[in-house]
Design a protein around this motif. Sequence first.
Motif, PDB file in Angstrom:
ATOM      1  N   SER A   1      48.644  49.018  95.886  1.00  0.00           N
ATOM      2  CA  SER A   1      47.757  50.105  95.466  1.00  0.00           C
ATOM      3  C   SER A   1      46.326  49.861  95.916  1.00  0.00           C
ATOM      4  CB  SER A   1      47.806  50.260  93.943  1.00  0.00           C
ATOM      5  OG  SER A   1      49.108  50.568  93.503  1.00  0.00           O
ATOM      6  N   ALA A   2      45.877  48.609  95.792  1.00  0.00           N
ATOM      7  CA  ALA A   2      44.525  48.277  96.222  1.00  0.00           C
ATOM      8  C   ALA A   2      44.378  48.423  97.735  1.00  0.00           C
ATOM      9  CB  ALA A   2      44.182  46.852  95.788  1.00  0.00           C
ATOM     10  N   LYS A   3      45.418  48.048  98.474  1.00  0.00           N
ATOM     11  CA  LYS A   3      45.397  48.191  99.929  1.00  0.00           C
ATOM     12  C   LYS A   3      45.270  49.667 100.314  1.00  0.00           C
ATOM     13  CE  LYS A   3      46.011  44.012 101.784  1.00  0.00           C
ATOM     14  NZ  LYS A   3      45.157  43.440 102.852  1.00  0.00           N
ATOM     15  N   LEU A   4      45.981  50.549  99.607  1.00  0.00           N
ATOM     16  CA  LEU A   4      45.909  51.984  99.890  1.00  0.00           C
ATOM     17  C   LEU A   4      44.521  52.538  99.607  1.00  0.00           C
ATOM     18  CD1 LEU A   4      49.345  53.203  98.455  1.00  0.00           C
ATOM     19  CD2 LEU A   4      48.703  52.898 100.867  1.00  0.00           C
ATOM     20  N   ASP A   5      43.813  51.926  98.651  1.00  0.00           N
ATOM     21  CA  ASP A   5      42.452  52.358  98.332  1.00  0.00           C
ATOM     22  C   ASP A   5      41.413  51.750  99.258  1.00  0.00           C
ATOM     23  OD1 ASP A   5      43.364  53.924  96.274  1.00  0.00           O
ATOM     24  OD2 ASP A   5      43.141  52.341  94.757  1.00  0.00           O
ATOM     25  N   GLY A   6      41.858  50.954 100.239  1.00  0.00           N
ATOM     26  CA  GLY A   6      40.940  50.395 101.219  1.00  0.00           C
ATOM     27  C   GLY A   6      40.410  49.018 100.891  1.00  0.00           C
ATOM     28  N   ALA A   7      40.955  48.360  99.887  1.00  0.00           N
ATOM     29  CA  ALA A   7      40.476  47.024  99.512  1.00  0.00           C
ATOM     30  C   ALA A   7      41.059  45.976 100.449  1.00  0.00           C
ATOM     31  CB  ALA A   7      40.861  46.709  98.070  1.00  0.00           C
ATOM     32  N   ASN A   8      40.232  44.982 100.781  1.00  0.00           N
ATOM     33  CA  ASN A   8      40.732  43.861 101.585  1.00  0.00           C
ATOM     34  C   ASN A   8      41.179  42.741 100.662  1.00  0.00           C
ATOM     35  OD1 ASN A   8      38.350  42.587 100.723  1.00  0.00           O
ATOM     36  ND2 ASN A   8      37.253  43.178 102.587  1.00  0.00           N
ATOM     37  N   ASP A   9      41.651  41.633 101.258  1.00  0.00           N
ATOM     38  CA  ASP A   9      42.204  40.546 100.440  1.00  0.00           C
ATOM     39  C   ASP A   9      41.152  39.892  99.548  1.00  0.00           C
ATOM     40  OD1 ASP A   9      44.923  40.606 101.203  1.00  0.00           O
ATOM     41  OD2 ASP A   9      44.411  39.723 103.136  1.00  0.00           O
ATOM     42  N   ILE A  10      39.917  39.763 100.039  1.00  0.00           N
ATOM     43  CA  ILE A  10      38.859  39.163  99.227  1.00  0.00           C
ATOM     44  C   ILE A  10      38.575  40.024  98.004  1.00  0.00           C
ATOM     45  CG2 ILE A  10      36.438  38.475  99.183  1.00  0.00           C
ATOM     46  CD1 ILE A  10      38.195  36.606 100.762  1.00  0.00           C
ATOM     47  N   THR A  11      38.513  41.337  98.215  1.00  0.00           N
ATOM     48  CA  THR A  11      38.272  42.250  97.096  1.00  0.00           C
ATOM     49  C   THR A  11      39.413  42.202  96.087  1.00  0.00           C
ATOM     50  OG1 THR A  11      37.021  43.730  98.556  1.00  0.00           O
ATOM     51  CG2 THR A  11      37.802  44.640  96.471  1.00  0.00           C
ATOM     52  N   ILE A  12      40.645  42.158  96.590  1.00  0.00           N
ATOM     53  CA  ILE A  12      41.812  42.081  95.695  1.00  0.00           C
ATOM     54  C   ILE A  12      41.774  40.797  94.879  1.00  0.00           C
ATOM     55  CG2 ILE A  12      44.324  41.907  95.629  1.00  0.00           C
ATOM     56  CD1 ILE A  12      44.409  43.679  98.118  1.00  0.00           C
ATOM     57  N   LEU A  13      41.422  39.693  95.540  1.00  0.00           N
ATOM     58  CA  LEU A  13      41.372  38.401  94.836  1.00  0.00           C
ATOM     59  C   LEU A  13      40.303  38.405  93.754  1.00  0.00           C
ATOM     60  CD1 LEU A  13      42.145  35.404  94.529  1.00  0.00           C
ATOM     61  CD2 LEU A  13      40.518  34.890  96.351  1.00  0.00           C
ATOM     62  N   LEU A  14      39.111  38.913  94.084  1.00  0.00           N
ATOM     63  CA  LEU A  14      37.982  38.836  93.159  1.00  0.00           C
ATOM     64  C   LEU A  14      38.077  39.861  92.032  1.00  0.00           C
ATOM     65  CD1 LEU A  14      35.006  38.262  95.651  1.00  0.00           C
ATOM     66  CD2 LEU A  14      36.234  36.570  94.282  1.00  0.00           C
ATOM     67  N   ARG A  15      38.575  41.054  92.328  1.00  0.00           N
ATOM     68  CA  ARG A  15      38.516  42.140  91.349  1.00  0.00           C
ATOM     69  C   ARG A  15      39.842  42.413  90.634  1.00  0.00           C
ATOM     70  NH1 ARG A  15      34.489  46.893  93.632  1.00  0.00           N
ATOM     71  NH2 ARG A  15      32.697  45.529  94.084  1.00  0.00           N
ATOM     72  N   ILE A  16      40.936  41.901  91.179  1.00  0.00           N
ATOM     73  CA  ILE A  16      42.233  42.163  90.552  1.00  0.00           C
ATOM     74  C   ILE A  16      42.923  40.876  90.115  1.00  0.00           C
ATOM     75  CG2 ILE A  16      44.551  43.115  90.914  1.00  0.00           C
ATOM     76  CD1 ILE A  16      43.351  45.130  92.813  1.00  0.00           C
ATOM     77  N   VAL A  17      43.088  39.944  91.056  1.00  0.00           N
ATOM     78  CA  VAL A  17      43.868  38.743  90.777  1.00  0.00           C
ATOM     79  C   VAL A  17      43.156  37.822  89.789  1.00  0.00           C
ATOM     80  CG1 VAL A  17      44.926  36.691  91.772  1.00  0.00           C
ATOM     81  CG2 VAL A  17      45.069  38.875  92.982  1.00  0.00           C
ATOM     82  N   LEU A  18      41.911  37.479  90.081  1.00  0.00           N
ATOM     83  CA  LEU A  18      41.206  36.516  89.218  1.00  0.00           C
ATOM     84  C   LEU A  18      40.974  37.037  87.799  1.00  0.00           C
ATOM     85  CD1 LEU A  18      38.624  34.871  91.652  1.00  0.00           C
ATOM     86  CD2 LEU A  18      40.890  34.066  90.952  1.00  0.00           C
ATOM     87  N   PRO A  19      40.591  38.300  87.593  1.00  0.00           N
ATOM     88  CA  PRO A  19      40.466  38.782  86.207  1.00  0.00           C
ATOM     89  C   PRO A  19      41.773  38.720  85.416  1.00  0.00           C
ATOM     90  CG  PRO A  19      39.290  40.245  87.695  1.00  0.00           C
ATOM     91  CD  PRO A  19      40.072  39.298  88.557  1.00  0.00           C
ATOM     92  N   LEU A  20      42.920  38.803  86.115  1.00  0.00           N
ATOM     93  CA  LEU A  20      44.215  38.707  85.446  1.00  0.00           C
ATOM     94  C   LEU A  20      44.700  37.261  85.321  1.00  0.00           C
ATOM     95  CD1 LEU A  20      46.083  41.673  87.188  1.00  0.00           C
ATOM     96  CD2 LEU A  20      45.083  41.641  84.885  1.00  0.00           C
ATOM     97  N   SER A  21      43.919  36.322  85.838  1.00  0.00           N
ATOM     98  CA  SER A  21      44.371  34.927  85.922  1.00  0.00           C
ATOM     99  C   SER A  21      43.533  33.984  85.059  1.00  0.00           C
ATOM    100  CB  SER A  21      44.339  34.465  87.383  1.00  0.00           C
ATOM    101  OG  SER A  21      45.105  35.312  88.203  1.00  0.00           O
ATOM    102  N   LYS A  22      42.949  34.484  83.981  1.00  0.00           N
ATOM    103  CA  LYS A  22      42.133  33.629  83.127  1.00  0.00           C
ATOM    104  C   LYS A  22      42.912  32.436  82.565  1.00  0.00           C
ATOM    105  CE  LYS A  22      38.839  37.212  81.774  1.00  0.00           C
ATOM    106  NZ  LYS A  22      38.273  38.011  80.650  1.00  0.00           N
ATOM    107  N   PRO A  23      44.179  32.612  82.166  1.00  0.00           N
ATOM    108  CA  PRO A  23      44.911  31.437  81.650  1.00  0.00           C
ATOM    109  C   PRO A  23      45.036  30.315  82.667  1.00  0.00           C
ATOM    110  CG  PRO A  23      46.027  33.450  81.013  1.00  0.00           C
ATOM    111  CD  PRO A  23      44.966  33.846  81.973  1.00  0.00           C
TER     112      PRO A  23
END
Length: 293
Positions: free
Chosen positions: A173-195
């Motif tokens: 979904s993020a790729k379809l919105d034009g996000a690159n891997d750095i953006t996905i990591l910083l704005r999607i993956v890391l906020p979901l990875s606090k544990p």
Amino acid sequence: MVTIRKSWGERLGDLFIYSIMWFVIAITLYPFVYVFSMSISEPIHVIEQSVWLFPKGFSIDAYLRVFENEHVWRSYYNTVFYTVAGTSLNVVLTALAAYPLARRSFSLRRPIMVFIVITMFFGGGIIPMFILIQELGIYNTRWAILLPTAVSAFLIIIARTFFQTIPESLHESAKLDGANDITILLRIVLPLSKPILAVLSLFYAVNHWNSFFPAMMYLPDQTLQPLSLYLIKILVQNQEIMVEGVLDSFDRTLYAIQLKYAMIIITVLPIMLIYPFLQKYFVQGVMIGSLKE
């Protein structure tokens, strides 16, 4: 509400388990209680070795005299610096390594994982590492502590396994919105990875706080050495660097033993106080990160 009554065998089993649990708790806590009691008891009772569990009398003179020593403050600063800077570097590099290895679209992830796993079983040894540190020009610098332990292969695997639990649909979904891997990591993956980030921070921070062997090998300059190495010199090598220039001859006899116990408490207490705040994330992250895909 239905109440299930336990049989006598089940009750005896529970009693046995609770007894074992309390026994383990007691033998685990006793060294901490004993060291703390020795550090705050009256010095005369410490010299007589009459303190067994609870303190006899009360005195914080040992702590006051420890903090009068400028070497302790300098070593404390070094330890805090290595822990904060090292942990920050470790977590960043581990996340950057684990994220692409968790993506199915990354074609080289399996060969790279093989190389990472090999490093867990085979190493060059102390002498090649020492030569490498010298050739890199970081011997007797802070980088000699930070760079060789910049990332852990085991924790890369743990973080990679956790990242694989994040649905692939979020990435698409993020790729379809034009996000690159750095953006996905910083704005999607890391906020979901606090544990898992809490787990990585705790593992790395404890390792840096307790580490002394790299400093013993690569830091002959005492102004760069951490608190753990300072404690080793006092307890294991039995050096009197703690009392030199701080105590007179009478106080040296009176406080020499108690100062060691105070140093132990000062060294281990900060990292023990941090753990309760990360315990919730620690358990959750370890459980999820340890599950095989």
